[in-house]
Each structure stands twice: as structure tokens, then as C-alpha cells.
Design a protein around this motif. Structure first.
Motif, PDB file in Angstrom:
ATOM      1  N   VAL A  29       0.838  -1.200   0.000  1.00 13.25           N
ATOM      2  CA  VAL A  29       0.000   0.000   0.000  1.00 13.25           C
ATOM      3  C   VAL A  29       0.881   1.262   0.000  1.00 13.25           C
ATOM      4  CG1 VAL A  29      -0.442   0.453   2.463  1.00 13.25           C
ATOM      5  CG2 VAL A  29      -2.232   0.842   0.814  1.00 13.25           C
ATOM      6  N   ARG A  32       1.932   1.721  -3.522  1.00 17.94           N
ATOM      7  CA  ARG A  32       0.796   2.226  -4.299  1.00 17.94           C
ATOM      8  C   ARG A  32       0.553   3.699  -4.013  1.00 17.94           C
ATOM      9  NH1 ARG A  32      -2.140  -1.236  -7.240  1.00 17.94           N
ATOM     10  NH2 ARG A  32      -2.115  -3.421  -6.611  1.00 17.94           N
ATOM     11  N   ALA A  33       0.649   4.075  -2.740  1.00 16.77           N
ATOM     12  CA  ALA A  33       0.432   5.480  -2.352  1.00 16.77           C
ATOM     13  C   ALA A  33       1.464   6.377  -3.026  1.00 16.77           C
ATOM     14  CB  ALA A  33       0.507   5.611  -0.831  1.00 16.77           C
ATOM     15  N   TYR A  36       0.598   6.523  -6.701  1.00 16.66           N
ATOM     16  CA  TYR A  36      -0.640   7.283  -6.863  1.00 16.66           C
ATOM     17  C   TYR A  36      -0.354   8.785  -6.758  1.00 16.66           C
ATOM     18  CZ  TYR A  36      -5.346   8.980  -5.776  1.00 16.66           C
ATOM     19  OH  TYR A  36      -6.536   9.670  -5.779  1.00 16.66           O
ATOM     20  N   GLY A  37       0.411   9.173  -5.720  1.00 17.55           N
ATOM     21  CA  GLY A  37       0.745  10.580  -5.509  1.00 17.55           C
ATOM     22  C   GLY A  37       1.505  11.144  -6.701  1.00 17.55           C
ATOM     23  N   LYS A  40      -0.822  11.531  -9.790  1.00 16.02           N
ATOM     24  CA  LYS A  40      -1.751  12.662  -9.661  1.00 16.02           C
ATOM     25  C   LYS A  40      -1.019  13.994  -9.830  1.00 16.02           C
ATOM     26  CE  LYS A  40      -5.583  10.546  -9.107  1.00 16.02           C
ATOM     27  NZ  LYS A  40      -6.677  10.678 -10.054  1.00 16.02           N
ATOM     28  N   LEU A  95      -6.633  13.260  -2.631  1.00 14.64           N
ATOM     29  CA  LEU A  95      -7.261  12.162  -1.903  1.00 14.64           C
ATOM     30  C   LEU A  95      -7.450  12.561  -0.438  1.00 14.64           C
ATOM     31  CD1 LEU A  95      -8.251   9.260  -1.934  1.00 14.64           C
ATOM     32  CD2 LEU A  95      -5.918   8.535  -1.484  1.00 14.64           C
ATOM     33  N   ASN A  96      -8.693  12.496   0.001  1.00 14.32           N
ATOM     34  CA  ASN A  96      -9.004  12.929   1.352  1.00 14.32           C
ATOM     35  C   ASN A  96      -9.059  11.723   2.279  1.00 14.32           C
ATOM     36  OD1 ASN A  96     -10.022  14.319   3.555  1.00 14.32           O
ATOM     37  ND2 ASN A  96     -11.282  15.620   2.264  1.00 14.32           N
ATOM     38  N   SER A  97      -8.256  11.743   3.326  1.00 10.29           N
ATOM     39  CA  SER A  97      -8.290  10.597   4.246  1.00 10.29           C
ATOM     40  C   SER A  97      -8.791  11.026   5.618  1.00 10.29           C
ATOM     41  CB  SER A  97      -6.908   9.967   4.340  1.00 10.29           C
ATOM     42  OG  SER A  97      -5.992  10.901   4.838  1.00 10.29           O
ATOM     43  N   THR A  98      -9.831  11.866   5.592  1.00 11.45           N
ATOM     44  CA  THR A  98     -10.352  12.358   6.863  1.00 11.45           C
ATOM     45  C   THR A  98     -11.192  11.285   7.568  1.00 11.45           C
ATOM     46  OG1 THR A  98     -11.698  14.029   7.928  1.00 11.45           O
ATOM     47  CG2 THR A  98     -12.362  13.400   5.714  1.00 11.45           C
ATOM     48  N   SER A  99     -11.130  11.319   8.885  1.00  4.70           N
ATOM     49  CA  SER A  99     -11.921  10.370   9.666  1.00  4.70           C
ATOM     50  C   SER A  99     -13.097  11.075  10.323  1.00  4.70           C
ATOM     51  CB  SER A  99     -11.047   9.724  10.729  1.00  4.70           C
ATOM     52  OG  SER A  99     -10.553  10.740  11.573  1.00  4.70           O
ATOM     53  N   ALA A 100     -13.516  12.208   9.737  1.00  4.43           N
ATOM     54  CA  ALA A 100     -14.674  12.926  10.285  1.00  4.43           C
ATOM     55  C   ALA A 100     -15.908  12.051  10.149  1.00  4.43           C
ATOM     56  CB  ALA A 100     -14.875  14.221   9.515  1.00  4.43           C
ATOM     57  N   PHE A 105     -18.862  15.272   7.203  1.00  9.44           N
ATOM     58  CA  PHE A 105     -18.016  15.337   6.010  1.00  9.44           C
ATOM     59  C   PHE A 105     -18.875  15.681   4.786  1.00  9.44           C
ATOM     60  CE2 PHE A 105     -16.181  13.288   2.260  1.00  9.44           C
ATOM     61  CZ  PHE A 105     -14.919  13.840   2.258  1.00  9.44           C
TER      62      PHE A 105
ATOM     63  N   ILE B  43      -5.338   3.284   0.292  1.00 11.12           N
ATOM     64  CA  ILE B  43      -4.283   4.293   0.496  1.00 11.12           C
ATOM     65  C   ILE B  43      -4.724   5.293   1.577  1.00 11.12           C
ATOM     66  CG2 ILE B  43      -3.070   6.238  -0.594  1.00 11.12           C
ATOM     67  CD1 ILE B  43      -3.178   4.588  -3.242  1.00 11.12           C
ATOM     68  N   ALA B  44      -5.992   5.719   1.472  1.00  6.17           N
ATOM     69  CA  ALA B  44      -6.503   6.697   2.448  1.00  6.17           C
ATOM     70  C   ALA B  44      -6.519   6.111   3.860  1.00  6.17           C
ATOM     71  CB  ALA B  44      -7.899   7.148   2.039  1.00  6.17           C
ATOM     72  N   ARG B  47      -2.907   5.974   5.073  1.00  9.75           N
ATOM     73  CA  ARG B  47      -2.435   7.321   5.435  1.00  9.75           C
ATOM     74  C   ARG B  47      -3.060   7.811   6.732  1.00  9.75           C
ATOM     75  NH1 ARG B  47      -2.935  10.806  -0.122  1.00  9.75           N
ATOM     76  NH2 ARG B  47      -1.150   9.937  -1.214  1.00  9.75           N
ATOM     77  N   SER B  48      -4.354   7.515   6.887  1.00 12.70           N
ATOM     78  CA  SER B  48      -5.091   8.050   8.040  1.00 12.70           C
ATOM     79  C   SER B  48      -4.560   7.487   9.356  1.00 12.70           C
ATOM     80  CB  SER B  48      -6.579   7.749   7.900  1.00 12.70           C
ATOM     81  OG  SER B  48      -6.824   6.377   8.155  1.00 12.70           O
ATOM     82  N   ARG B  51      -2.557   9.346  11.951  1.00 14.68           N
ATOM     83  CA  ARG B  51      -3.185  10.279  12.903  1.00 14.68           C
ATOM     84  C   ARG B  51      -4.069   9.565  13.921  1.00 14.68           C
ATOM     85  NH1 ARG B  51      -4.969  12.082   7.983  1.00 14.68           N
ATOM     86  NH2 ARG B  51      -7.070  11.565   8.639  1.00 14.68           N
ATOM     87  N   ARG B  64     -15.360   5.237   8.558  1.00 12.43           N
ATOM     88  CA  ARG B  64     -15.500   6.671   8.292  1.00 12.43           C
ATOM     89  C   ARG B  64     -14.615   7.093   7.117  1.00 12.43           C
ATOM     90  NH1 ARG B  64     -15.311   9.898  14.062  1.00 12.43           N
ATOM     91  NH2 ARG B  64     -17.449   9.541  14.698  1.00 12.43           N
ATOM     92  N   VAL B  65     -13.340   6.716   7.184  1.00 14.99           N
ATOM     93  CA  VAL B  65     -12.404   7.099   6.111  1.00 14.99           C
ATOM     94  C   VAL B  65     -12.887   6.536   4.775  1.00 14.99           C
ATOM     95  CG1 VAL B  65     -10.045   6.842   5.241  1.00 14.99           C
ATOM     96  CG2 VAL B  65     -10.423   7.303   7.669  1.00 14.99           C
ATOM     97  N   ASN B  68     -16.003   8.267   3.461  1.00 12.79           N
ATOM     98  CA  ASN B  68     -15.716   9.641   3.038  1.00 12.79           C
ATOM     99  C   ASN B  68     -14.980   9.664   1.695  1.00 12.79           C
ATOM    100  OD1 ASN B  68     -16.962  10.644   5.284  1.00 12.79           O
ATOM    101  ND2 ASN B  68     -15.084  10.946   6.458  1.00 12.79           N
ATOM    102  N   VAL B  69     -14.040   8.755   1.513  1.00  8.85           N
ATOM    103  CA  VAL B  69     -13.322   8.661   0.229  1.00  8.85           C
ATOM    104  C   VAL B  69     -14.311   8.302  -0.879  1.00  8.85           C
ATOM    105  CG1 VAL B  69     -11.612   7.340  -1.091  1.00  8.85           C
ATOM    106  CG2 VAL B  69     -11.087   8.079   1.220  1.00  8.85           C
TER     107      VAL B  69
END
Lengths: 181, 170
Positions: A29, A32-33, A36-37, A40, A95-100, A105, B43-44, B47-48, B51, B64-65, B68-69
């Protein structure tokens, strides 16, 4: 024959569907990241660079090469379209990896979309002013050109206004759900 | 000692890998784009975990991640989708009697996916979490809703599913 789904259990059907992937390792992974980065970033840089180059060439042709009215109008319109495409490319979110929490979100994404649509109305006004400035000194522009330009702008505004209103309505529904909670 | 990002990811990928794959199937119908979305989700998630401070469970965090993705992916590709997205209310209003009868688990799954693909993100998310067999409290934590509000949603989802699968009135 009439199929019988009366015994179907959606949860078990859902969980028993065939799965093809084996779990990725952290090393896979990470690789891949990285790829991917890089992909993009390259896509964004190439897209923006090509767009800027196209606009620059277009402006040179527009101002110093072409003399006839119609070709200048066509090149002017092409410059505007490329400008819009560059802006879209530059605003493309990563790519958003938020855990909100999902609803929060979604609410923020809707708010952003509504704001962007409202801003894009100003952008199109600016573009229209730019086109008007470019073609003002040109001779022989028929009256129906202004009618067509006006109609096109009205259509674009209507589409964006509708989009902004739709996002607003959806936003209200989400806010209501959150407030009722 | 807290596990590091890689360890957390590998555990999560093992435990939730199948659920993540099902999730991408629900969000993206095109197989190539789905594969890309699945990679983006992984990937997300990886990465997450940089945190992650264990303020919620790993399950809540991963779902959640991932959702959201996937919701961002749908928003990005919405223009390419020909289908109009509707809310649960719209589905509650539709008449199931005129629908073609299908058979077998595969057909049932197709029908289920078809239903999910029509839904707006929040409704689809609650439905997917319900299908994954999560309880109202867990769904509420992932969505940012109270368990009570989730229970109301689940009740409506069950009614819609019943009508779609059994042809019963709600």
C-alpha cells in the motif's frame, strides 16, 4: 417462471457476495500510495502547463496574427474554455483521508460545492467581460452575436444557479437531520 | 506500546478488506473505476492511521475514512453518472409491483446494488452499514448521528427492502 425472493435475506446476500481481493500488505500500500501521488501530481502539472501554453499561444494568435473577425471570435472562445479547464484542474481536490463523521463530512462537501458554484458565476461574468474586451475593437460583428453570447451566458448562469440551489436544498436536509438529532 | 501505522493498516486490511471491497462495489458500478476506488480507499486508510489516536474504535475509523473517500469519488464522478440520485423518501413512494421479478442470489444482489446506487450518500451509507450487520450505536458513531436517529433510518431501510424483495406494502 416467477422467481421467489420472499426468502431472500438482504444482509446475508450482501455479506456473502464473492470477494476477489487479497488483503494488501503495508509495503504494497505504501508503494501504491507513492505511485498514486506521483501520477496525480504529474497529471495536474502536465494539465495546467498544457493549458497555460494553449492560452499563451491563443492570445498571441488572437492579438498579433488574426485580423478577420470570426476566427478571432473562435480563438477567443477557445481561450475562455481552456481557462475554465485550467481552473478546474487546479481546484481538483486530492485524496481525502479524513476520519470525520460521515454526515459532517458530507455537509462540508455540500457547503464547498455550493460556494464553488456561486463563485463560478462570478468567474463566468469575468470571462464574459474578457471576451467583450477582446472583441470590442473588431469590425463587422453582427448583432445576433451579442444575442447568442447573452443567451449562452444566461444558460450557464441558469445551470449553475440550479446546481447551487440543489446543493443548498440538500444542505438544508442534512442540517435538519443533524439538528433533529 | 501502541501499534504503528503499518501494523494498524495490516490488521485493518485483514479484518475489513472484504467489507471495503463490498463498499466500493456499492459506490462504483464500473469495474475499472471500482478497482481504482478500492486502491484509493486502501491508500486513504493507510495514510489516516498516521493520525489515529484510539479515540474511537478501529472499525469506526476505517468505515469513516472509507465512506468519506467513496462519497468524494461519487461527487467527483457525478457528472458522468446518468442516473438521478434519490432519497429514501422517493424510494418509499415507488410502486414495486411493476418491477420485473428476478431469481437467485445474484439477481437479488443486483437488485440490492441497483437500489444502493440510486441513493444519496448519507442514505446509502446507513444502508451499507446496516447490510454489514452493524448495530445502531456503531452506525451512529460512524455517521455522526444518535442511535435513535439511526434506528429510525434502519426502520425505513427495512421497509424499503421488504417492499423491494417481498413486494409487501410498507
Amino acid at each position: 417462471m416467477t422467481p421467489d425472493l420472499s426468502q431472500a435475506n438482504p444482509q446475508s446476500i450482501w455479506k456473502n457476495q464473492p470477494i476477489g481481493q487479497r488483503p494488501m500488505t503495508a509495503a504494497e500500500v505504501r508503494e501504491r500510495a507513492r505511485r498514486y501521488g506521483r501520477r496525480k501530481r504529474t497529471e495536474a502539472i502536465v494539465g495546467i502547463a498544457l493549458g497555460v501554453l494553449a492560452v499563451a499561444i491563443g492570445l498571441v494568435v488572437e492579438l498579433f496574427v488574426l485580423t478577420a473577425t470570426m476566427p478571432r471570435l473562435i480563438v477567443g472562445a477557445a481561450i475562455v474554455l481552456v481557462g475554465v479547464a485550467i481552473r478546474r484542474e487546479a481546484l481538483q481536490p486530492g485524496l481525502n483521508s479524513t476520519s470525520a463523521a460521515c454526515l459532517e463530512f458530507y455537509r462540508k462537501a455540500l457547503e464547498l460545492r455550493r460556494r464553488q458554484l456561486a463563485i463560478s458565476i462570478d468567474l463566468w461574468l469575468g470571462m464574459a467581460a474578457f471576451v467583450a474586451l477582446l472583441i470590442r475593437p473588431l469590425p463587422g460583428i453582427p448583432w445576433y452575436f451579442y444575442v447568442m453570447l447573452g443567451s449562452l451566458l444566461a444558460l450557464l448562469f441558469a445551470v449553475r444557479f440550479r446546481g447551487a440551489r440543489k446543493a443548498s436544498r440538500e444542505l438544508d436536509a442534512v442540517n435538519e437531520l443533524l439538528a433533529a438529532d | 506500546v501502541r501499534p504503528n501505522q503499518d501494523e494498524l493498516y495490516e490488521d485493518a486490511a485483514k479484518t475489513f478488506g472484504p467489507a471495503l471491497e463490498r463498499l466500493t462495489r456499492a459506490y462504483e458500478a464500473d469495474p475499472d473505476k471500482r478497482q481504482e476506488l478500492l486502491h484509493e480507499v486502501h491508500i486513504a486508510v493507510w495514510r489516516s492511521f498516521k493520525r489515529y489516536e484510539a479515540r474511537c474504535s478501529v472499525r469506526t475509523w476505517v468505515y469513516r475514512v472509507a465512506h468519506n473517500v467513496a462519497a468524494s469519488h461519487v461527487a467527483r464522478h457525478q457528472r458522468a453518472r446518468s442516473r438521478r440520485l434519490v432519497s429514501l423518501e422517493d424510494l418509499e413512494m415507488t410502486d414495486p409491483l411493476d418491477q420485473e421479478r428476478e431469481t437467485g442470489d445474484r439477481m437479488a444482489l443486483t437488485r440490492l446494488l441497483d437500489l444502493i446506487h440510486q441513493l444519496k450518500a448519507p442514505d446509502a451509507q446507513v444502508m451499507l452499514l446496516y447490510l454489514e450487520d452493524l448495530d445502531a450505536a456503531a452506525i451512529g458513531e460512524i455517521m455522526g448521528l444518535s442511535p435513535g436517529a439511526v434506528r429510525v433510518q434502519i426502520h425505513r431501510i427495512k421497509a424499503v427492502l421488504k417492499r423491494r424483495f417481498h413486494g409487501e406494502p410498507s
